[in-house]
Design a protein around this motif. Sequence first.
Motif, PDB file in Angstrom:
ATOM      1  N   SER A 264      74.625 175.481  50.172  1.00  0.00           N
ATOM      2  CA  SER A 264      76.089 175.405  50.080  1.00  0.00           C
ATOM      3  C   SER A 264      76.487 174.169  49.273  1.00  0.00           C
ATOM      4  O   SER A 264      75.659 173.293  48.994  1.00  0.00           O
ATOM      5  CB  SER A 264      76.676 175.303  51.484  1.00  0.00           C
ATOM      6  OG  SER A 264      76.233 174.090  52.055  1.00  0.00           O
ATOM      7  N   THR A 265      77.766 174.072  48.947  1.00  0.00           N
ATOM      8  CA  THR A 265      78.272 172.918  48.193  1.00  0.00           C
ATOM      9  C   THR A 265      78.046 171.624  48.979  1.00  0.00           C
ATOM     10  O   THR A 265      77.659 170.600  48.410  1.00  0.00           O
ATOM     11  CB  THR A 265      79.793 173.081  47.946  1.00  0.00           C
ATOM     12  OG1 THR A 265      80.031 174.441  47.649  1.00  0.00           O
ATOM     13  CG2 THR A 265      80.276 172.199  46.837  1.00  0.00           C
ATOM     14  N   ASP A 266      78.273 171.670  50.295  1.00  0.00           N
ATOM     15  CA  ASP A 266      78.086 170.464  51.118  1.00  0.00           C
ATOM     16  C   ASP A 266      76.643 169.985  51.043  1.00  0.00           C
ATOM     17  O   ASP A 266      76.373 168.791  50.906  1.00  0.00           O
ATOM     18  CB  ASP A 266      78.410 170.760  52.595  1.00  0.00           C
ATOM     19  CG  ASP A 266      79.909 170.818  52.823  1.00  0.00           C
ATOM     20  OD1 ASP A 266      80.650 170.521  51.860  1.00  0.00           O
ATOM     21  OD2 ASP A 266      80.324 171.172  53.948  1.00  0.00           O
TER      22      ASP A 266
ATOM     23  N   GLY B 168      70.088 173.566  40.593  1.00  0.00           N
ATOM     24  CA  GLY B 168      71.480 174.008  40.752  1.00  0.00           C
ATOM     25  C   GLY B 168      71.807 174.192  42.210  1.00  0.00           C
ATOM     26  O   GLY B 168      71.625 173.276  43.014  1.00  0.00           O
ATOM     27  N   ASP B 169      72.265 175.415  42.570  1.00  0.00           N
ATOM     28  CA  ASP B 169      72.658 175.628  43.960  1.00  0.00           C
ATOM     29  C   ASP B 169      71.560 176.325  44.766  1.00  0.00           C
ATOM     30  O   ASP B 169      71.823 177.064  45.693  1.00  0.00           O
ATOM     31  CB  ASP B 169      73.975 176.413  44.027  1.00  0.00           C
ATOM     32  CG  ASP B 169      73.842 177.752  43.320  1.00  0.00           C
ATOM     33  OD1 ASP B 169      72.744 178.022  42.769  1.00  0.00           O
ATOM     34  OD2 ASP B 169      74.818 178.523  43.325  1.00  0.00           O
ATOM     35  N   GLN B 170      70.345 176.070  44.361  1.00  0.00           N
ATOM     36  CA  GLN B 170      69.253 176.567  45.194  1.00  0.00           C
ATOM     37  C   GLN B 170      68.051 175.625  45.177  1.00  0.00           C
ATOM     38  O   GLN B 170      67.892 174.798  44.286  1.00  0.00           O
ATOM     39  CB  GLN B 170      68.833 177.980  44.790  1.00  0.00           C
ATOM     40  CG  GLN B 170      68.373 178.114  43.358  1.00  0.00           C
ATOM     41  CD  GLN B 170      68.116 179.579  43.028  1.00  0.00           C
ATOM     42  OE1 GLN B 170      68.590 180.480  43.704  1.00  0.00           O
ATOM     43  NE2 GLN B 170      67.356 179.822  41.982  1.00  0.00           N
ATOM     44  N   LEU B 171      67.245 175.774  46.217  1.00  0.00           N
ATOM     45  CA  LEU B 171      66.005 175.010  46.303  1.00  0.00           C
ATOM     46  C   LEU B 171      64.877 175.984  46.035  1.00  0.00           C
ATOM     47  O   LEU B 171      64.873 177.104  46.560  1.00  0.00           O
ATOM     48  CB  LEU B 171      65.839 174.417  47.703  1.00  0.00           C
ATOM     49  CG  LEU B 171      66.998 173.558  48.220  1.00  0.00           C
ATOM     50  CD1 LEU B 171      66.721 173.098  49.654  1.00  0.00           C
ATOM     51  CD2 LEU B 171      67.201 172.355  47.306  1.00  0.00           C
ATOM     52  N   VAL B 172      63.920 175.562  45.212  1.00  0.00           N
ATOM     53  CA  VAL B 172      62.812 176.446  44.874  1.00  0.00           C
ATOM     54  C   VAL B 172      61.535 175.836  45.410  1.00  0.00           C
ATOM     55  O   VAL B 172      61.231 174.676  45.137  1.00  0.00           O
ATOM     56  CB  VAL B 172      62.715 176.621  43.340  1.00  0.00           C
ATOM     57  CG1 VAL B 172      61.539 177.527  42.980  1.00  0.00           C
ATOM     58  CG2 VAL B 172      64.016 177.188  42.792  1.00  0.00           C
ATOM     59  N   HIS B 173      60.856 176.630  46.227  1.00  0.00           N
ATOM     60  CA  HIS B 173      59.595 176.145  46.791  1.00  0.00           C
ATOM     61  C   HIS B 173      58.590 176.028  45.662  1.00  0.00           C
ATOM     62  O   HIS B 173      58.388 176.981  44.906  1.00  0.00           O
ATOM     63  CB  HIS B 173      59.102 177.138  47.845  1.00  0.00           C
ATOM     64  CG  HIS B 173      57.885 176.649  48.573  1.00  0.00           C
ATOM     65  ND1 HIS B 173      57.732 175.339  48.949  1.00  0.00           N
ATOM     66  CD2 HIS B 173      56.773 177.295  48.995  1.00  0.00           C
ATOM     67  CE1 HIS B 173      56.570 175.193  49.578  1.00  0.00           C
ATOM     68  NE2 HIS B 173      55.962 176.371  49.611  1.00  0.00           N
ATOM     69  N   SER B 174      58.020 174.851  45.523  1.00  0.00           N
ATOM     70  CA  SER B 174      57.152 174.614  44.382  1.00  0.00           C
ATOM     71  C   SER B 174      55.832 174.002  44.844  1.00  0.00           C
ATOM     72  O   SER B 174      55.660 172.795  44.815  1.00  0.00           O
ATOM     73  CB  SER B 174      57.843 173.657  43.414  1.00  0.00           C
ATOM     74  OG  SER B 174      58.307 172.528  44.124  1.00  0.00           O
TER      75      SER B 174
END
Length: 388
Positions: A275-277, A254-260
Amino acid sequence: MARLQLDDLTKVFTDDDGGEIVAVEDVSVDVPDGEFLVLVGPSGCGKSTTLRMIAGLETVTSGHIRLDDRVIDERKPQDRDIAMVFQSYALYPHMTVRENMSFGLEESTDLPDEEIRELVTETGEMLGIAELLERKPSELSGGQRQRVALGRAIVRDPEVFLMDEPLSNLDAKLRSEMRTELQRLQEDLDTTTVYVTHDQTEAMTMGDRIAILNDGKLQQVATPLEAYHQPANRFVAGFIGEPSMNFFEMEVQGDQLVHSPGGDASAGEFTYPISTDTREAIGDSVRVTMGIRPEDVEIVGAAEQSRDFDTTVDVVEPMGDENNVYLTFSTDSDRTFVATVGGMRRVQEGQPAVARLPEAAVHLFDGESGEALKNRSLETAEMTEPEV
Ligand code: ATP
Protein backbone atom coordinates in the motif's frame (compact mmCIF):
# COMPACT_ATOMS: atom_id res chain seq x y z
CA MET A 1 15.06 -1.83 46.91
CA ALA A 2 16.79 0.51 44.54
CA ARG A 3 17.00 1.90 41.08
CA LEU A 4 19.84 0.36 39.10
CA GLN A 5 21.39 2.22 36.19
CA LEU A 6 23.92 0.96 33.69
CA ASP A 7 25.54 3.83 31.81
CA ASP A 8 27.52 3.00 28.67
CA LEU A 9 28.83 -0.14 30.31
CA THR A 10 31.70 -1.70 28.36
CA LYS A 11 33.89 -4.72 29.02
CA VAL A 12 36.91 -5.58 26.92
CA PHE A 13 38.84 -8.78 27.64
CA THR A 14 42.31 -9.46 26.35
CA ASP A 15 42.92 -12.91 24.89
CA ASP A 16 46.15 -14.95 25.14
CA ASP A 17 47.59 -13.33 21.99
CA GLY A 18 46.90 -9.83 23.29
CA GLY A 19 43.84 -9.40 21.05
CA GLU A 20 40.78 -7.56 22.35
CA ILE A 21 37.44 -9.23 22.91
CA VAL A 22 34.65 -6.69 23.31
CA ALA A 23 32.21 -8.69 25.43
CA VAL A 24 29.88 -5.80 26.31
CA GLU A 25 29.71 -2.53 24.39
CA ASP A 26 28.09 0.71 25.57
CA VAL A 27 25.15 -0.93 27.29
CA SER A 28 22.81 1.56 28.97
CA VAL A 29 19.72 0.41 30.86
CA ASP A 30 17.73 2.12 33.58
CA VAL A 31 16.06 -0.43 35.88
CA PRO A 32 13.46 1.27 38.11
CA ASP A 33 13.00 0.29 41.72
CA GLY A 34 11.23 -3.07 42.02
CA GLU A 35 11.41 -3.98 38.33
CA PHE A 36 12.05 -7.54 37.10
CA LEU A 37 14.33 -7.01 34.10
CA VAL A 38 15.31 -10.00 31.99
CA LEU A 39 18.58 -9.82 30.10
CA VAL A 40 18.27 -12.19 27.16
CA GLY A 41 20.31 -13.09 24.11
CA PRO A 42 22.15 -15.95 22.42
CA SER A 43 25.16 -17.68 23.92
CA GLY A 44 28.21 -15.41 24.07
CA CYS A 45 26.26 -12.14 23.69
CA GLY A 46 27.61 -10.74 26.98
CA LYS A 47 24.77 -11.43 29.43
CA SER A 48 26.85 -13.05 32.16
CA THR A 49 29.63 -10.49 31.80
CA THR A 50 27.10 -7.68 32.28
CA LEU A 51 25.69 -9.37 35.37
CA ARG A 52 29.15 -10.09 36.77
CA MET A 53 30.10 -6.42 36.36
CA ILE A 54 26.98 -5.39 38.30
CA ALA A 55 27.86 -7.90 41.03
CA GLY A 56 31.46 -6.68 41.16
CA LEU A 57 32.92 -10.03 40.07
CA GLU A 58 34.31 -8.45 36.90
CA THR A 59 35.90 -5.01 36.55
CA VAL A 60 34.31 -2.40 34.30
CA THR A 61 36.41 -1.27 31.30
CA SER A 62 34.39 1.91 30.88
CA GLY A 63 31.01 3.29 31.85
CA HIS A 64 29.32 3.27 35.23
CA ILE A 65 26.93 1.31 37.41
CA ARG A 66 24.69 3.35 39.70
CA LEU A 67 22.50 2.25 42.56
CA ASP A 68 20.10 5.04 43.50
CA ASP A 69 22.48 7.54 41.88
CA ARG A 70 25.51 6.27 43.84
CA VAL A 71 28.29 5.06 41.54
CA ILE A 72 29.19 1.55 42.73
CA ASP A 73 31.54 0.21 40.07
CA GLU A 74 34.62 0.61 42.27
CA ARG A 75 33.04 -1.06 45.30
CA LYS A 76 33.91 -4.58 46.41
CA PRO A 77 31.16 -7.16 45.73
CA GLN A 78 30.31 -7.48 49.45
CA ASP A 79 29.85 -3.71 49.72
CA ARG A 80 27.30 -3.40 46.92
CA ASP A 81 24.19 -4.69 48.70
CA ILE A 82 23.53 -6.98 45.76
CA ALA A 83 22.86 -10.73 45.99
CA MET A 84 23.53 -13.09 43.11
CA VAL A 85 22.01 -16.49 42.39
CA PHE A 86 24.16 -18.66 40.13
CA GLN A 87 23.20 -21.34 37.62
CA SER A 88 25.38 -23.81 39.55
CA TYR A 89 23.73 -22.80 42.87
CA ALA A 90 27.27 -22.56 44.36
CA LEU A 91 26.28 -24.10 47.70
CA TYR A 92 28.95 -25.17 50.18
CA PRO A 93 28.73 -28.98 50.21
CA HIS A 94 30.05 -29.42 53.76
CA MET A 95 27.50 -27.01 55.27
CA THR A 96 23.87 -27.71 56.06
CA VAL A 97 21.13 -25.75 54.31
CA ARG A 98 20.81 -23.54 57.39
CA GLU A 99 24.56 -22.89 57.47
CA ASN A 100 24.58 -22.14 53.74
CA MET A 101 21.79 -19.61 54.19
CA SER A 102 23.28 -18.05 57.36
CA PHE A 103 26.85 -17.79 56.15
CA GLY A 104 26.54 -14.56 54.12
CA LEU A 105 24.68 -12.79 56.93
CA GLU A 106 27.26 -13.87 59.53
CA GLU A 107 30.06 -12.56 57.33
CA SER A 108 28.54 -9.27 56.24
CA THR A 109 26.36 -8.11 59.17
CA ASP A 110 26.53 -7.74 62.96
CA LEU A 111 23.15 -9.38 63.43
CA PRO A 112 22.95 -11.53 66.56
CA ASP A 113 22.89 -15.31 65.99
CA GLU A 114 19.31 -15.61 67.22
CA GLU A 115 18.07 -13.04 64.68
CA ILE A 116 19.91 -14.78 61.84
CA ARG A 117 18.35 -18.07 62.96
CA GLU A 118 14.89 -16.55 62.84
CA LEU A 119 15.46 -14.96 59.45
CA VAL A 120 16.69 -18.23 57.96
CA THR A 121 13.75 -20.15 59.43
CA GLU A 122 11.25 -17.58 58.08
CA THR A 123 12.84 -17.62 54.62
CA GLY A 124 12.93 -21.42 54.68
CA GLU A 125 9.19 -21.42 55.40
CA MET A 126 8.50 -18.92 52.64
CA LEU A 127 10.32 -21.15 50.15
CA GLY A 128 8.84 -24.43 51.42
CA ILE A 129 12.20 -25.84 52.55
CA ALA A 130 11.78 -25.39 56.33
CA GLU A 131 12.02 -29.13 56.93
CA LEU A 132 15.26 -29.38 54.96
CA LEU A 133 17.29 -26.85 56.93
CA GLU A 134 19.48 -29.41 58.69
CA ARG A 135 20.28 -31.39 55.51
CA LYS A 136 23.40 -31.11 53.39
CA PRO A 137 23.10 -30.02 49.69
CA SER A 138 23.95 -33.57 48.53
CA GLU A 139 20.76 -34.77 50.22
CA LEU A 140 18.56 -32.43 48.18
CA SER A 141 16.94 -32.59 44.73
CA GLY A 142 17.88 -30.04 42.04
CA GLY A 143 14.73 -28.01 42.69
CA GLN A 144 15.38 -27.97 46.45
CA ARG A 145 18.98 -26.85 45.91
CA GLN A 146 17.70 -24.07 43.72
CA ARG A 147 15.41 -22.91 46.51
CA VAL A 148 18.32 -22.92 48.97
CA ALA A 149 20.37 -20.79 46.58
CA LEU A 150 17.43 -18.39 46.33
CA GLY A 151 16.94 -18.44 50.08
CA ARG A 152 20.55 -17.54 50.63
CA ALA A 153 20.06 -14.45 48.46
CA ILE A 154 16.68 -13.55 50.04
CA VAL A 155 17.84 -13.62 53.70
CA ARG A 156 20.33 -10.91 52.90
CA ASP A 157 17.47 -8.58 51.95
CA PRO A 158 19.59 -6.92 49.28
CA GLU A 159 18.83 -3.84 47.20
CA VAL A 160 19.12 -5.90 44.00
CA PHE A 161 18.91 -9.58 43.05
CA LEU A 162 21.02 -10.82 40.16
CA MET A 163 20.14 -14.22 38.74
CA ASP A 164 22.25 -16.01 36.15
CA GLU A 165 20.20 -18.73 34.40
CA PRO A 166 19.02 -19.97 37.80
CA LEU A 167 16.54 -22.50 36.38
CA SER A 168 18.56 -24.05 33.59
CA ASN A 169 19.56 -27.16 35.56
CA LEU A 170 15.96 -28.13 36.26
CA ASP A 171 13.74 -30.35 34.14
CA ALA A 172 11.10 -28.68 31.96
CA LYS A 173 8.14 -29.16 34.33
CA LEU A 174 9.97 -27.98 37.43
CA ARG A 175 11.44 -25.08 35.48
CA SER A 176 7.99 -23.91 34.51
CA GLU A 177 6.75 -24.25 38.13
CA MET A 178 9.77 -22.38 39.46
CA ARG A 179 9.27 -19.63 36.86
CA THR A 180 5.86 -18.86 38.31
CA GLU A 181 7.12 -19.19 41.87
CA LEU A 182 10.05 -16.87 41.27
CA GLN A 183 7.79 -14.25 39.72
CA ARG A 184 5.40 -14.42 42.66
CA LEU A 185 8.30 -14.18 45.09
CA GLN A 186 9.78 -11.19 43.31
CA GLU A 187 6.42 -9.45 43.32
CA ASP A 188 6.03 -10.07 47.07
CA LEU A 189 9.56 -8.95 47.91
CA ASP A 190 9.44 -6.11 45.37
CA THR A 191 13.21 -6.23 45.01
CA THR A 192 14.81 -4.89 41.82
CA THR A 193 15.93 -7.97 39.87
CA VAL A 194 18.11 -8.58 36.83
CA TYR A 195 17.60 -12.08 35.50
CA VAL A 196 19.81 -13.56 32.78
CA THR A 197 18.63 -16.24 30.40
CA HIS A 198 19.17 -17.35 26.82
CA ASP A 199 15.64 -18.74 26.75
CA GLN A 200 13.24 -16.35 25.07
CA THR A 201 10.21 -18.11 26.58
CA GLU A 202 11.58 -17.42 30.06
CA ALA A 203 12.18 -13.79 29.06
CA MET A 204 8.68 -13.35 27.63
CA THR A 205 6.89 -14.92 30.58
CA MET A 206 8.90 -13.51 33.48
CA GLY A 207 10.11 -10.02 32.65
CA ASP A 208 8.37 -6.73 33.41
CA ARG A 209 10.71 -5.64 30.63
CA ILE A 210 13.31 -7.47 28.63
CA ALA A 211 16.68 -6.21 27.45
CA ILE A 212 17.85 -8.05 24.34
CA LEU A 213 21.60 -8.29 23.74
CA ASN A 214 23.44 -9.48 20.67
CA ASP A 215 27.17 -9.50 20.18
CA GLY A 216 27.71 -7.34 23.28
CA LYS A 217 25.31 -4.64 22.07
CA LEU A 218 21.91 -3.78 23.43
CA GLN A 219 19.25 -4.26 20.73
CA GLN A 220 16.09 -3.17 22.53
CA VAL A 221 14.67 -2.68 26.02
CA ALA A 222 10.91 -3.14 26.01
CA THR A 223 7.99 -4.97 27.57
CA PRO A 224 7.73 -8.54 26.28
CA LEU A 225 4.73 -7.68 24.10
CA GLU A 226 6.42 -4.61 22.64
CA ALA A 227 9.49 -6.65 21.74
CA TYR A 228 7.24 -9.27 20.17
CA HIS A 229 4.99 -6.98 18.16
CA GLN A 230 7.20 -3.91 17.70
CA PRO A 231 10.75 -5.28 17.40
CA ALA A 232 13.41 -2.60 16.94
CA ASN A 233 15.22 -4.66 14.34
CA ARG A 234 15.42 -7.94 12.52
CA PHE A 235 17.54 -9.58 15.21
CA VAL A 236 14.93 -8.98 17.92
CA ALA A 237 12.14 -10.04 15.56
CA GLY A 238 13.89 -13.35 14.88
CA PHE A 239 15.04 -14.00 18.44
CA ILE A 240 11.71 -13.43 20.21
CA GLY A 241 8.94 -15.87 19.29
CA GLU A 242 8.78 -19.60 18.76
CA PRO A 243 8.59 -20.74 15.98
CA SER A 244 10.58 -17.78 14.71
CA MET A 245 9.22 -15.06 12.46
CA ASN A 246 9.38 -15.96 8.73
CA PHE A 247 11.74 -13.75 6.77
CA PHE A 248 11.89 -13.09 3.02
CA GLU A 249 14.56 -11.02 1.32
CA MET A 250 12.80 -8.62 -1.03
CA GLU A 251 13.70 -5.98 -3.57
CA VAL A 252 11.58 -2.82 -3.63
CA GLN A 253 10.16 -2.26 -7.14
CA GLY A 254 7.61 0.56 -7.21
CA ASP A 255 4.51 -0.55 -5.35
CA GLN A 256 5.57 -4.11 -4.91
CA LEU A 257 8.22 -6.19 -3.22
CA VAL A 258 9.89 -8.88 -5.28
CA HIS A 259 11.37 -11.89 -3.58
CA SER A 260 14.90 -12.09 -4.84
CA PRO A 261 16.75 -15.14 -3.56
CA GLY A 262 20.50 -14.61 -3.53
CA GLY A 263 19.97 -11.03 -4.67
CA ASP A 264 18.77 -12.12 -8.12
CA ALA A 265 15.44 -10.38 -8.64
CA SER A 266 14.85 -12.14 -11.95
CA ALA A 267 14.71 -15.44 -10.06
CA GLY A 268 12.03 -14.02 -7.76
CA GLU A 269 9.23 -16.47 -7.29
CA PHE A 270 6.74 -14.16 -5.69
CA THR A 271 5.81 -10.54 -5.68
CA TYR A 272 4.05 -8.84 -2.81
CA PRO A 273 1.93 -5.72 -3.50
CA ILE A 274 2.23 -2.91 -0.95
CA SER A 275 0.00 0.00 0.00
CA THR A 276 1.00 3.67 -0.19
CA ASP A 277 1.55 3.76 3.59
CA THR A 278 3.93 0.83 3.44
CA ARG A 279 5.72 2.35 0.46
CA GLU A 280 6.23 5.54 2.48
CA ALA A 281 7.52 3.60 5.49
CA ILE A 282 10.15 1.97 3.26
CA GLY A 283 11.59 5.37 2.27
CA ASP A 284 14.86 5.04 0.37
CA SER A 285 15.60 1.42 1.21
CA VAL A 286 16.22 -0.62 -1.92
CA ARG A 287 16.25 -4.02 -0.32
CA VAL A 288 14.12 -4.99 2.63
CA THR A 289 13.53 -8.07 4.73
CA MET A 290 9.86 -8.87 4.97
CA GLY A 291 8.83 -10.67 8.16
CA ILE A 292 5.60 -12.33 9.20
CA ARG A 293 4.89 -14.35 12.33
CA PRO A 294 3.71 -17.94 11.82
CA GLU A 295 0.39 -17.26 13.56
CA ASP A 296 -0.30 -14.42 11.09
CA VAL A 297 0.05 -16.66 8.03
CA GLU A 298 -3.47 -17.78 7.19
CA ILE A 299 -4.26 -20.94 5.30
CA VAL A 300 -7.32 -20.24 3.18
CA GLY A 301 -9.49 -22.28 0.84
CA ALA A 302 -8.63 -20.67 -2.48
CA ALA A 303 -6.47 -17.84 -3.80
CA GLU A 304 -8.72 -14.76 -3.95
CA GLN A 305 -6.37 -11.85 -3.27
CA SER A 306 -3.04 -10.64 -4.55
CA ARG A 307 -1.48 -11.53 -1.17
CA ASP A 308 -2.56 -15.19 -1.43
CA PHE A 309 0.09 -17.64 -2.58
CA ASP A 310 -0.03 -21.22 -3.84
CA THR A 311 2.04 -23.49 -1.64
CA THR A 312 2.53 -27.15 -0.83
CA VAL A 313 2.40 -28.51 2.72
CA ASP A 314 5.86 -29.92 3.35
CA VAL A 315 5.74 -31.02 7.00
CA VAL A 316 3.10 -30.80 9.74
CA GLU A 317 4.32 -30.68 13.35
CA PRO A 318 1.38 -31.39 15.68
CA MET A 319 1.87 -29.58 18.99
CA GLY A 320 -1.49 -30.61 20.45
CA ASP A 321 -3.13 -27.22 20.83
CA GLU A 322 -1.81 -26.11 17.46
CA ASN A 323 0.00 -27.37 14.38
CA ASN A 324 3.15 -25.89 12.91
CA VAL A 325 2.67 -26.23 9.17
CA TYR A 326 5.80 -25.92 7.00
CA LEU A 327 4.92 -24.69 3.53
CA THR A 328 6.87 -24.31 0.31
CA PHE A 329 5.98 -21.94 -2.49
CA SER A 330 4.77 -23.83 -5.52
CA THR A 331 7.26 -21.81 -7.56
CA ASP A 332 10.24 -22.58 -5.30
CA SER A 333 10.24 -25.82 -3.40
CA ASP A 334 13.48 -24.90 -1.60
CA ARG A 335 11.95 -22.01 0.33
CA THR A 336 10.09 -23.16 3.43
CA PHE A 337 8.10 -20.98 5.77
CA VAL A 338 5.88 -21.82 8.68
CA ALA A 339 2.25 -21.18 9.55
CA THR A 340 0.68 -21.96 12.92
CA VAL A 341 -2.89 -23.20 12.74
CA GLY A 342 -5.33 -24.62 15.32
CA GLY A 343 -4.60 -28.15 16.56
CA MET A 344 -7.92 -29.53 15.33
CA ARG A 345 -7.42 -28.25 11.79
CA ARG A 346 -6.69 -31.07 9.35
CA VAL A 347 -3.72 -30.24 7.17
CA GLN A 348 -2.18 -32.99 5.07
CA GLU A 349 1.49 -33.24 4.17
CA GLY A 350 2.09 -33.17 0.42
CA GLN A 351 -1.22 -31.39 -0.28
CA PRO A 352 -1.59 -27.95 -1.90
CA ALA A 353 -2.58 -25.03 0.36
CA VAL A 354 -3.13 -21.33 -0.20
CA ALA A 355 -1.19 -19.09 2.22
CA ARG A 356 -2.46 -15.58 2.85
CA LEU A 357 0.09 -13.03 4.11
CA PRO A 358 -2.01 -10.05 5.34
CA GLU A 359 -0.25 -6.74 4.90
CA ALA A 360 -1.30 -5.44 8.35
CA ALA A 361 0.68 -8.29 9.94
CA VAL A 362 3.82 -7.75 7.87
CA HIS A 363 7.05 -6.34 9.34
CA LEU A 364 9.69 -4.73 7.15
CA PHE A 365 13.37 -4.30 8.03
CA ASP A 366 16.02 -2.40 6.12
CA GLY A 367 18.01 -4.89 4.03
CA GLU A 368 21.35 -3.39 5.13
CA SER A 369 20.99 -2.25 8.74
CA GLY A 370 18.16 -4.57 9.79
CA GLU A 371 16.38 -1.63 11.49
CA ALA A 372 12.58 -1.89 11.56
CA LEU A 373 10.91 0.25 8.87
CA LYS A 374 7.38 -0.94 9.56
CA ASN A 375 5.99 -3.17 12.28
CA ARG A 376 2.70 -5.00 12.30
CA SER A 377 -0.40 -3.02 13.08
CA LEU A 378 -1.47 -3.58 16.69
CA GLU A 379 -5.10 -2.75 16.00
CA THR A 380 -5.19 -5.70 13.66
CA ALA A 381 -3.55 -7.87 16.31
CA GLU A 382 -6.51 -7.13 18.57
CA MET A 383 -8.95 -7.72 15.80
CA THR A 384 -7.46 -11.11 14.97
CA GLU A 385 -7.69 -12.34 18.60
CA PRO A 386 -9.59 -15.62 18.50
CA GLU A 387 -13.29 -15.28 19.10
CA VAL A 388 -14.56 -16.55 22.43
P1 ATP B 1 26.34 -17.86 27.75
O1 ATP B 1 24.84 -17.79 27.61
O2 ATP B 1 26.96 -18.88 26.83
O3 ATP B 1 26.81 -17.96 29.15
P2 ATP B 1 26.82 -14.99 27.70
O4 ATP B 1 25.88 -14.21 26.88
O5 ATP B 1 26.62 -14.99 29.16
O6 ATP B 1 26.93 -16.47 27.14
P3 ATP B 1 29.46 -14.01 28.27
O7 ATP B 1 29.84 -15.17 29.14
O8 ATP B 1 29.15 -12.74 28.94
O9 ATP B 1 28.27 -14.41 27.33
O10 ATP B 1 30.64 -13.79 27.22
C1 ATP B 1 30.63 -12.73 26.28
C2 ATP B 1 31.89 -12.81 25.43
O11 ATP B 1 33.02 -12.54 26.23
C3 ATP B 1 32.13 -14.17 24.80
O12 ATP B 1 32.67 -13.96 23.52
C4 ATP B 1 33.15 -14.80 25.72
O13 ATP B 1 33.94 -15.71 25.02
C5 ATP B 1 33.95 -13.59 26.18
N1 ATP B 1 34.50 -13.78 27.54
C6 ATP B 1 33.81 -13.98 28.68
N2 ATP B 1 34.65 -14.08 29.73
C7 ATP B 1 35.90 -13.95 29.25
C8 ATP B 1 37.22 -13.94 29.84
N3 ATP B 1 37.38 -14.09 31.15
N4 ATP B 1 38.27 -13.78 29.00
C9 ATP B 1 38.10 -13.61 27.68
N5 ATP B 1 36.90 -13.59 27.06
C10 ATP B 1 35.81 -13.76 27.83
